[in-house]
Scaffold this active site. Structure first.
Site, PDB file in Angstrom:
ATOM      1  N   GLY A  78       0.810  -1.213   0.000  1.00  0.00           N
ATOM      2  CA  GLY A  78       0.000   0.000   0.000  1.00  0.00           C
ATOM      3  C   GLY A  78       0.842   1.261   0.000  1.00  0.00           C
ATOM      4  N   TYR A  79       1.893   1.264   0.801  1.00  0.00           N
ATOM      5  CA  TYR A  79       2.776   2.424   0.891  1.00  0.00           C
ATOM      6  C   TYR A  79       3.544   2.634  -0.408  1.00  0.00           C
ATOM      7  CZ  TYR A  79       6.521   5.441   2.709  1.00  0.00           C
ATOM      8  OH  TYR A  79       7.404   6.464   2.920  1.00  0.00           O
ATOM      9  N   ALA A  80       4.134   1.554  -0.931  1.00  0.00           N
ATOM     10  CA  ALA A  80       4.907   1.670  -2.172  1.00  0.00           C
ATOM     11  C   ALA A  80       4.012   2.114  -3.332  1.00  0.00           C
ATOM     12  CB  ALA A  80       5.589   0.347  -2.498  1.00  0.00           C
TER      13      ALA A  80
END
Length: 237
Positions: free
Chosen positions: A145-147
């Site tokens: 999700g962050y990437a």
């Protein structure tokens, strides 16, 4: 004429190191911060010519007010550094969708809102520096999700660099690797931190000041670097 910087996420971590580095370079600095009043005031007190404004980067009205203050107090905006960010780490199968929405609201919408205001207001010779992550290369488990949110930042930054043709404004993204900040260290035990530090041949974590040096270059003399993602990770990725 004094050059002026707006730095979001500037009260702590990498954002504060960037704000302080730009202050040492002689820029007036307006810090945007999410909610820690004490940290914001500490940051301002450590600098020569600075103001702090509480602003949600995903709120276009709050961001416009941040830029308004920079123009009113210091006469304009020459550098924008969008260091505000949010990170939630969970495997895809377990990731809470509300947490995903909050992360993407800050990292994607927030970057877009700040970049849009920068595109409207930066003076000729200006620079916009957004923040990605080396996880867009490493792609470690639990970082999906962050990437994904930071891959969007890289795409936005390159497209905007091309859209600002003819205005002498550069747009780049900086992609730190593991860096010793509260955001990175939160929830990690000592053994995990040591293992991650060993990923770099430098055998240490990055320091906020390491990242700030790269940002200062992009904000200053590095005018021929444009539309790039600069991986600042000590060769950890």
């Amino acid at each position: 004429m004094t050059r002026v910087a707006v730095v979001t996420g500037g009260s702590r971590g990498i954002g504060r190191a960037v704000a302080q580095r730009l202050d040492r370079d002689g820029l007036a600095v307006v810090i945007g911060y999410a909610g820690n009043d004490a940290a914001a005031q500490e940051a301002v007190a450590s600098m020569r010519q600075a103001r702090a404004v509480r602003a949600d980067v995903a709120d276009e009205t709050a961001v416009a007010a941040l830029f308004d203050l920079a123009e009113r107090e210091f006469g304009g905006v020459d550098v924008v550094v969008n260091a505000a960010g949010r990170m939630t780490l969970q495997p895809v199968a377990e990731l809470d969708l509300d947490a995903l929405d909050r992360m993407h609201r800050t990292n994607i919408r927030g970057t877009f809102v700040v970049s849009r205001e920068a595109a409207r207001r930066l003076r000729s010779g200006g620079a916009l520096i957004n923040f990605s992550t080396s996880q867009t290369r490493l792609l470690s488990p639990a970082y999906a999700g962050y990437a994904a949110s930071k891959a969007a930042v890289e795409a936005l930054s390159l497209v905007l660099a091309r859209e600002l043709r003819g205005r002498d404004i550069t747009v780049n993204a900086v992609a730190p690797g593991p860096t010793a900040t509260e955001l990175f260290l939160d929830g990690k035990d000592e053994a995990t931190v040591e293992r991650i530090a060993k990923l770099s041949p430098m055998e240490r974590l990055g320091r906020p000041e390491d990242i700030a040096e790269v940002v200062a270059g992009l904000a200053g003399a590095m005018r021929w670097v444009n539309g790039q993602t600069i991986f600042t990770n000590g060769a950890a990725a």
